[in-house]
Motif scaffolding. Structure first.
Motif, PDB file in Angstrom:
ATOM      1  N   ALA A 123       0.838  -1.203   0.000  1.00 39.27           N
ATOM      2  CA  ALA A 123       0.000   0.000   0.000  1.00 39.27           C
ATOM      3  C   ALA A 123       0.873   1.254   0.000  1.00 39.27           C
ATOM      4  CB  ALA A 123      -0.922   0.000   1.217  1.00 39.27           C
ATOM      5  N   ALA A 124       1.952   1.228   0.791  1.00 36.83           N
ATOM      6  CA  ALA A 124       2.847   2.391   0.848  1.00 36.83           C
ATOM      7  C   ALA A 124       3.436   2.672  -0.534  1.00 36.83           C
ATOM      8  CB  ALA A 124       3.960   2.148   1.869  1.00 36.83           C
ATOM      9  N   LEU A 125       3.831   1.607  -1.233  1.00 42.46           N
ATOM     10  CA  LEU A 125       4.391   1.780  -2.583  1.00 42.46           C
ATOM     11  C   LEU A 125       3.334   2.324  -3.541  1.00 42.46           C
ATOM     12  CD1 LEU A 125       6.535  -1.481  -2.886  1.00 42.46           C
ATOM     13  CD2 LEU A 125       7.365   0.865  -2.598  1.00 42.46           C
ATOM     14  N   PHE A 126       2.098   1.831  -3.388  1.00 39.29           N
ATOM     15  CA  PHE A 126       1.013   2.315  -4.242  1.00 39.29           C
ATOM     16  C   PHE A 126       0.777   3.811  -4.015  1.00 39.29           C
ATOM     17  CE2 PHE A 126      -3.479   3.471  -4.597  1.00 39.29           C
ATOM     18  CZ  PHE A 126      -3.708   3.204  -5.939  1.00 39.29           C
ATOM     19  N   TYR A 127       0.659   4.200  -2.748  1.00 35.47           N
ATOM     20  CA  TYR A 127       0.416   5.617  -2.444  1.00 35.47           C
ATOM     21  C   TYR A 127       1.546   6.493  -2.993  1.00 35.47           C
ATOM     22  CZ  TYR A 127      -3.195   4.180   0.975  1.00 35.47           C
ATOM     23  OH  TYR A 127      -4.306   3.668   1.588  1.00 35.47           O
ATOM     24  N   GLN A 128       2.787   6.026  -2.812  1.00 35.62           N
ATOM     25  CA  GLN A 128       3.922   6.815  -3.313  1.00 35.62           C
ATOM     26  C   GLN A 128       3.877   6.963  -4.823  1.00 35.62           C
ATOM     27  OE1 GLN A 128       7.922   5.637  -1.692  1.00 35.62           O
ATOM     28  NE2 GLN A 128       6.620   4.728  -0.142  1.00 35.62           N
ATOM     29  N   SER A 129       3.415   5.903  -5.492  1.00 35.29           N
ATOM     30  CA  SER A 129       3.375   5.946  -6.957  1.00 35.29           C
ATOM     31  C   SER A 129       2.346   6.969  -7.443  1.00 35.29           C
ATOM     32  CB  SER A 129       3.042   4.559  -7.521  1.00 35.29           C
ATOM     33  OG  SER A 129       1.662   4.274  -7.335  1.00 35.29           O
ATOM     34  N   GLN A 130       1.450   7.407  -6.542  1.00 35.70           N
ATOM     35  CA  GLN A 130       0.389   8.346  -6.928  1.00 35.70           C
ATOM     36  C   GLN A 130       0.753   9.812  -6.667  1.00 35.70           C
ATOM     37  OE1 GLN A 130      -2.608   7.134  -8.330  1.00 35.70           O
ATOM     38  NE2 GLN A 130      -1.403   5.248  -8.309  1.00 35.70           N
ATOM     39  N   ILE A 131       1.842  10.048  -5.947  1.00 36.31           N
ATOM     40  CA  ILE A 131       2.098  11.413  -5.474  1.00 36.31           C
ATOM     41  C   ILE A 131       2.412  12.379  -6.624  1.00 36.31           C
ATOM     42  CG2 ILE A 131       4.555  11.029  -4.943  1.00 36.31           C
ATOM     43  CD1 ILE A 131       2.196  13.187  -2.819  1.00 36.31           C
ATOM     44  N   MET A 132       2.934  11.880  -7.740  1.00 35.23           N
ATOM     45  CA  MET A 132       3.223  12.765  -8.867  1.00 35.23           C
ATOM     46  C   MET A 132       2.077  12.816  -9.883  1.00 35.23           C
ATOM     47  SD  MET A 132       5.919  14.090  -7.861  1.00 35.23           S
ATOM     48  CE  MET A 132       6.209  15.172  -9.268  1.00 35.23           C
ATOM     49  N   ASP A 134      -1.609  13.793 -11.606  1.00 38.73           N
ATOM     50  CA  ASP A 134      -2.330  15.067 -11.711  1.00 38.73           C
ATOM     51  C   ASP A 134      -3.261  15.256 -10.519  1.00 38.73           C
ATOM     52  OD1 ASP A 134      -1.045  15.510 -14.049  1.00 38.73           O
ATOM     53  OD2 ASP A 134      -2.743  14.993 -15.355  1.00 38.73           O
ATOM     54  N   ALA A 135      -3.919  14.163 -10.142  1.00 35.08           N
ATOM     55  CA  ALA A 135      -4.907  14.240  -9.059  1.00 35.08           C
ATOM     56  C   ALA A 135      -4.281  14.655  -7.732  1.00 35.08           C
ATOM     57  CB  ALA A 135      -5.602  12.888  -8.903  1.00 35.08           C
ATOM     58  N   ALA A 136      -2.966  14.458  -7.613  1.00 38.07           N
ATOM     59  CA  ALA A 136      -2.303  14.731  -6.328  1.00 38.07           C
ATOM     60  C   ALA A 136      -1.767  16.156  -6.237  1.00 38.07           C
ATOM     61  CB  ALA A 136      -1.170  13.732  -6.114  1.00 38.07           C
ATOM     62  N   GLU A 137      -2.130  17.009  -7.202  1.00 41.21           N
ATOM     63  CA  GLU A 137      -1.546  18.348  -7.226  1.00 41.21           C
ATOM     64  C   GLU A 137      -1.821  19.122  -5.930  1.00 41.21           C
ATOM     65  OE1 GLU A 137      -2.524  20.779 -10.598  1.00 41.21           O
ATOM     66  OE2 GLU A 137      -1.288  22.412  -9.807  1.00 41.21           O
ATOM     67  N   ALA A 161      -3.445   9.179  -1.600  1.00 39.09           N
ATOM     68  CA  ALA A 161      -4.529   8.214  -1.779  1.00 39.09           C
ATOM     69  C   ALA A 161      -5.543   8.824  -2.737  1.00 39.09           C
ATOM     70  CB  ALA A 161      -5.196   7.927  -0.434  1.00 39.09           C
ATOM     71  N   PRO A 162      -5.781   8.174  -3.877  1.00 44.15           N
ATOM     72  CA  PRO A 162      -6.728   8.722  -4.854  1.00 44.15           C
ATOM     73  C   PRO A 162      -8.117   8.893  -4.247  1.00 44.15           C
ATOM     74  CG  PRO A 162      -5.504   6.884  -5.792  1.00 44.15           C
ATOM     75  CD  PRO A 162      -5.181   6.917  -4.335  1.00 44.15           C
ATOM     76  N   LYS A 163      -8.893   9.810  -4.858  1.00 45.21           N
ATOM     77  CA  LYS A 163     -10.230  10.104  -4.345  1.00 45.21           C
ATOM     78  C   LYS A 163     -11.229   8.970  -4.586  1.00 45.21           C
ATOM     79  CE  LYS A 163     -12.017  14.604  -4.039  1.00 45.21           C
ATOM     80  NZ  LYS A 163     -12.507  15.856  -4.662  1.00 45.21           N
TER      81      LYS A 163
END
Ligand code: ZN
Length: 312
Positions: A123-132, A134-137, A161-163
């Motif tokens: 899960a930690a790796l997944f969340y990190q992969s999302q930080i860059m 567009d949704a994480a702006e 964490a995506p919406k």
């Protein structure tokens, strides 16, 4: 069918591990005479150290409460895991591939606790992969407003964490985790309409224990339409006990022992700011008041100066 770990492997792993290194993940050890180290016992409350480790012999012994044994026993007692889990944990630590007799794989004892840790890590790796993404702006802007650049975010493994309701859930299911494992890890919640992600549309801080395993998460609200509290933390699981958890302990433990000081601050961003400013002994509680269990954990790392080895 699960097999037994061969006796040869059990001895081999033990010989490759320095018991003092393993014990040092949990408490501060100081030299106490030839071939001997001492610290505050993790198994009973004490003010002056009577917990002794002899690295060359591979044993520990507490002269206060009588607890003693080898490195496997230590992990069994302190982490509340089985003998085989202790062997598997240490084999992983030294990169040793275990041989299972009777043609089986890991023992059934390689149980839910390990699966929760594996799910947390994924899960930690997944969340990190999302930080860059567009949704994480909004999340990146928040970090920037607090003075944290990309390098700082990476150093603390911050994620997003995506919406959407179940992106993490779908990702972890695809990796082979079961509903039971993910619910037990408190990564997802089971509601009337099915299973959904616990953290949605939030910045994520992985929370690690003193051995650097991801045991839970802290999550900060980013969007106006999020009706939840500003900060959400993992609920208690088999590996996460909020009354004991100190965010940053994995980064701070060496210097807490070395400098004999600890700085307790309020939250994730405070810990980050401290460490980046060179205050490397900073930790924070996670969504709970600083209590007795936190003090116990820290006291073991702040072990008082050790008396002469004569008493050993
Ligand atoms: Zn003791």
């Amino acid at each position: 069918m699960a097999g037994r770990i061969s006796a040869r492997d059990i001895e081999e792993v033990k010989s490759r591990v320095n018991i003092a290194d393993v014990v040092s993940d949990y408490l501060a050890l100081r030299p106490a005479g030839v071939g001997s180290l001492k610290g505050l016992c993790p198994f009973h409350d004490e003010k002056s150290p009577s917990f002794t480790v002899k690295p060359n012999d591979g044993f520990y012994k507490c002269f206060g409460c009588g607890e003693g044994g080898d490195v496997y026993k230590f992990l069994q007692q302190l982490d509340h895991i089985s003998f085989y889990e202790a062997v598997e944990k240490l084999a992983g630590r030294v990169g040793y591939v275990l041989t299972y007799e009777e043609g089986g794989g890991p023992s059934p004892d390689h149980g839910l606790k390990n699966r929760i840790l594996e799910a947390n890590n994924a899960a930690a790796l997944f969340y990190q992969s999302q930080i860059m993404s567009d949704a994480a702006e909004t999340g990146r802007e928040f970090l920037k407003s607090r003075g944290f650049d990309k390098a700082a975010a990476e150093r603390f493994s911050i994620g997003f964490a995506p919406k959407a309701w179940s992106e993490l859930y779908a990702h972890l299911k695809a990796l082979g985790f079961s509903d039971e494992e993910l619910i037990s890890a408190a990564l997802v919640t089971k509601g009337d309409k099915g299973i959904y992600d616990k953290f949605r549309g939030r910045l994520i801080w992985p929370i690690r224990d003193s051995t650097s395993q991801v045991i839970g998460f802290g999550a900060r609200k980013l969007f106006e339409d999020d009706n939840g509290p500003k900060y959400l933390n993992s609920s208690d699981t088999l590996v996460y006990h909020k009354s004991q958890v100190l965010y940053g302990i994995d980064l701070a433990k060496r210097d807490i022992s070395k400098n004999q000081q600890v700085v307790v601050v309020e939250g994730y961003t405070d810990v980050m700011a401290c460490h980046l400013a060179g205050v490397t002994t900073a930790v924070a509680t996670c969504g709970t008041a600083f209590g007795d269990d936190h003090i116990k954990t820290l006291n073991r790392m702040l072990s008082a100066s050790v008396d002469s080895a004569a008493e050993v």
